[in-house]
Design an enzyme around this catalytic site. Structure first.
Site, short mmCIF file in Angstrom:
data_model
loop_
_atom_site.label_atom_id
_atom_site.label_comp_id
_atom_site.label_asym_id
_atom_site.label_seq_id
_atom_site.Cartn_x
_atom_site.Cartn_y
_atom_site.Cartn_z
N ASN A 89 39.38 -4.60 -17.72
CA ASN A 89 38.22 -6.10 -17.75
C ASN A 89 38.10 -6.35 -17.16
O ASN A 89 38.26 -6.47 -15.94
CB ASN A 89 39.40 -6.42 -18.80
CG ASN A 89 38.55 -8.06 -19.41
OD1 ASN A 89 37.81 -8.33 -19.97
ND2 ASN A 89 38.68 -9.11 -18.19
N GLU A 90 36.59 -6.27 -17.21
CA GLU A 90 35.83 -7.03 -16.14
C GLU A 90 35.23 -6.83 -15.02
O GLU A 90 35.83 -7.36 -14.06
CB GLU A 90 36.06 -8.60 -16.66
CG GLU A 90 34.98 -9.20 -17.91
CD GLU A 90 35.68 -11.07 -17.54
OE1 GLU A 90 36.08 -11.42 -16.99
OE2 GLU A 90 34.07 -11.42 -18.98
N CYS A 98 37.39 -5.31 -1.76
CA CYS A 98 38.71 -4.92 -1.52
C CYS A 98 38.39 -3.96 0.12
O CYS A 98 37.90 -3.61 0.42
CB CYS A 98 39.80 -3.61 -2.04
SG CYS A 98 41.66 -3.84 -1.05
N CYS A 100 41.38 -3.77 2.45
CA CYS A 100 42.66 -3.14 2.88
C CYS A 100 41.91 -1.54 4.03
O CYS A 100 41.27 -1.28 4.34
CB CYS A 100 43.66 -3.11 1.58
SG CYS A 100 43.59 -1.37 0.82
N GLU A 250 32.19 -10.51 -25.35
CA GLU A 250 33.31 -11.04 -25.32
C GLU A 250 31.80 -12.61 -25.13
O GLU A 250 30.76 -12.29 -24.69
CB GLU A 250 33.89 -11.25 -24.31
CG GLU A 250 34.95 -11.10 -24.24
CD GLU A 250 35.85 -11.36 -22.59
OE1 GLU A 250 35.44 -12.23 -21.76
OE2 GLU A 250 36.62 -10.11 -21.91
N GLU A 298 43.43 -19.91 -19.69
CA GLU A 298 42.62 -20.61 -20.42
C GLU A 298 42.61 -21.06 -21.84
O GLU A 298 42.06 -20.65 -22.51
CB GLU A 298 42.31 -19.08 -20.84
CG GLU A 298 40.93 -18.52 -19.25
CD GLU A 298 41.11 -16.92 -19.97
OE1 GLU A 298 39.43 -17.31 -19.19
OE2 GLU A 298 41.43 -15.91 -20.20
N HIS A 301 39.91 -22.53 -23.37
CA HIS A 301 38.04 -22.32 -23.11
C HIS A 301 38.59 -21.93 -24.81
O HIS A 301 39.60 -21.14 -25.27
CB HIS A 301 39.58 -20.78 -23.06
CG HIS A 301 37.68 -19.66 -23.06
ND1 HIS A 301 36.38 -19.84 -22.27
CD2 HIS A 301 37.81 -18.43 -24.20
CE1 HIS A 301 35.77 -18.78 -23.21
NE2 HIS A 301 36.12 -17.63 -23.85
ZN LIG Z 1 41.40 -1.96 -0.68
#
Ligand SMILES: [Zn+2]
Length: 608
Positions: A89-90, A98, A100, A250, A298, A301
């Protein structure tokens, strides 16, 4: 639990878009495998909570996501009402990239494959700046804020920033294709998608579109979003999908919940927004959410079924009426295409390059600048295709006008394509901040606009920044008082090298009287250069004559009334008229018939 939901949906003959459920890491997984969690740009390793919180490089996340997608596909492939698979999703929403150790290590391998040697990397990133020369791949670190990162958008070494964005885009896209391929092992037919987010910055959606069977996206315009901006987003999503119809995955049937102030949708507004999507190429109209949550962030919403839990609400009734209207037209409309003779370039690497600049201004927001060039076409109901800057020259030649707003990064082959396009009779419109960087985000030496200098017939010697509360007067060349416009954000100080002046700077600054906009005839075509970010009227004043001269058809309509066409294979032409404004108005069609348009009214006409 899912079985009982599917059974219920089948019983009531709902079509099913089945999601894989991998976008939020569950508590047990964060506890058992903390390495699947994302690390932020400031080095904070995320603990359980939120969503979109996985590291896209994490082998554990990837294998678990593959396993879940596989199990869901195994169980529900062949289900009678299943019409589409929806992966995750999205991607990237709210989370960002990220940073890391796993990602850092993968990034080093990625760079090694791309550049081959540390020396080549040093050259590509201009690493002698501030003693950044590195001698070992392990010296490479992601653009974190406790390293070279300046926030999340800018970086001491801009090539590092752009390459990290490319790398993260690929990592995230790999997460999508892993799940997609897992589903394909069981279901060879049903289309697979994930929901995109319009001009969302972090992912190069053109690269995603190439991996998706059908593009779907989530449309959430804010209180101040202009209808022309929403129109541009629809066109962009259609472009990402290669021009095919897309899915509106959506939208909210009523108010959003995450803006500081959330207006309810006015009567008729949800119908207007839905039909605007259809007009620009949507073949589905869906909502988030069906039933309003009683908890979580939400809860306010909008939902088709609200907290009243009944079918009496205005929202419910409007959605039901919309469904019925769509039902009447669906069979004919679905699969019909938008046809455009104008293309506007939207390029994500260009987006990253432009907004990654430290100087000469922080006032440039790429989607807004693209929209500034898109809007004059929208105002005259000219259909527009959104294309990549690297589009093939044969693609460019399909258009009478090609627009390249703030094309700061000119990738290999692009300048040659544009020149061939213009020489063969095309009209190119570009301008301020174009032709500055190469694909490594290094300045192309020899004067702006670099590889476009000869084509545009000018040299941008300097780029002045205009303060947020200031404007620069631009004389559009006419004799009348209204023939002036305001330039904003930046002013290109131009020396002509064969181009002719279309507009000049006014005021009393040292470059008053010099060219602010130009045209250069090259071969059978013309290259236009707009030197400053003009106001709405100023952009139209310059672009309208280009439209008129090109012969691209326009449709007269009052401001805020949008007229779009879709063409079906059987010859049916749909004209979809939406009053995007909250005031009643009227429109006279091309046959001279007068139509009354209430606030947010929608009219669907055919040539039958
Ligand atoms: Zn990462």
């Amino acid at each position: 639990m899912l079985d009982s939901i599917v059974e219920l949906l089948n019983k009531h003959d709902f079509k099913i878009v089945m999601a894989t459920g991998t976008a939020a890491i569950p508590a047990w997984m964060a506890r058992r495998y903390p390495q699947v969690m994302r690390t932020g740009v400031d080095g904070t390793h995320q603990i359980f909570g939120g969503r979109h919180n996985f590291c896209p490089s994490s082998p554990k996340f990837r294998s678990a996501a593959r396993a879940l997608a596989s199990r869901v596909a195994q169980r529900y492939t062949g289900e009678k009402n299943l019409v589409c698979w929806h992966v995750n999703n999205e991607y990237g929403n709210g989370g960002g990239y990220c940073y890391c150790d796993t990602c850092a290590q993968e990034f080093r391998h990625w760079l090694e494959r791309k550049y081959g040697s540390v020396e080549a990397l040093n050259r590509a990133w201009c690493m002698n700046f501030w003693s950044h020369t590195i001698h070992d791949w392990s010296d490479v670190v992601p653009p974190v804020t406790y390293g070279d990162g300046i926030g999340t958008d800018k970086c001491v070494i801009s090539g590092l920033q752009v390459d990290y964005r490319r790398f993260q885009n690929e990592q995230m896209l790999a997460c999508y294709t892993i799940e997609r391929d897992a589903i394909r092992e069981f279901d060879t037919e049903t289309p697979i998608t994930t929901n995109l987010m319009g001009t969302f910055k972090d992912l190069d959606y053109f690269s995603w579109g190439r991996e998706m069977d059908v593009v779907s996206w989530d449309n959430y315009p804010g209180m101040d979003t202009q209808p022309s901006f929403t129109a541009m987003c629809h066109d962009l999503m259609r472009g990402v999908g290669g021009g095919k119809p897309f899915m509106l995955m959506e939208q909210t049937p009523n108010q959003q919940n995450w803006f500081p102030y959330c207006k309810v949708k006015r009567p008729g507004e949800v119908g207007k927004l839905s039909w605007q999507a259809v007009a620009h190429g949507a073949d589905t109209v869906q909502f988030f959410q069906l039933k309003q949550s009683i908890g979580g962030c939400e809860r306010f919403h909008g939902a088709v079924i609200g907290h009243d839990n009944s079918d009496r609400s205005r929202t419910y009734r409007e959605v039901r009426a919309l469904g019925s209207d769509l039902q009447d037209r669906a069979k004919q409309l679905m699969g019909s295409r938008v046809k455009a003779r104008v293309a506007v370039m939207f390029d994500w690497e260009n987006y990253w390059s432009l907004e990654g600049c430290v100087g000469p201004t922080q006032g440039l927001h790429y989607p807004d600048e693209v929209h500034r060039f898109y809007r004059p076409f929208w105002k005259r109901n000219v259909a527009v295709d959104m294309i990549e800057s690297t589009a093939d020259v044969d693609v460019l030649k399909q258009y009478d006008i090609v627009v390249a707003p703030t094309l700061i990064m000119v990738k290999p082959g692009v300048a040659d394509n544009l020149e061939e396009y213009v020489r063969s009779g095309g009209r190119l419109v570009t301008g301020y901040m174009s032709g500055i960087h190469n694909e490594f985000d290094l300045v192309i030496p020899g004067g702006y606009p670099g590889p476009l200098r000869e084509l545009c017939g000018l040299w941008v010697e300097e780029i002045d920044a205009i303060a947020p509360d200031a404007t620069i007067d631009v004389n559009l060349g006419g004799e009348e008082a209204g023939d002036h416009a305001d330039g904003t954000i930046v002013a290109s100080i131009i020396e002509l090298e064969g181009a002719q002046t279309l507009a000049t700077y006014g005021g009393d600054d040292f470059y008053a009287g010099t060219a602010a906009a130009t045209v250069h005839e090259v071969g059978d075509g013309k290259a236009y250069f707009i030197g400053t970010a003009l106001d709405d009227a100023g952009m139209s004043a310059l672009i309208d004559p280009i439209i008129d001269e090109s012969g691209v058809p326009t449709i007269d309509a009052p401001e805020n009334v949008e007229v779009m066409r879709r063409y079906a294979d059987d010859g049916t032409v749909f004209t979809i008229v939406t009053n995007t404004g909250d005031e009643a108005t009227e429109w006279t069609d091309e046959q001279g018939v007068l139509h009354q348009l209430n606030p947010f009214a929608v009219l669907v006409l055919t040539n039958e």
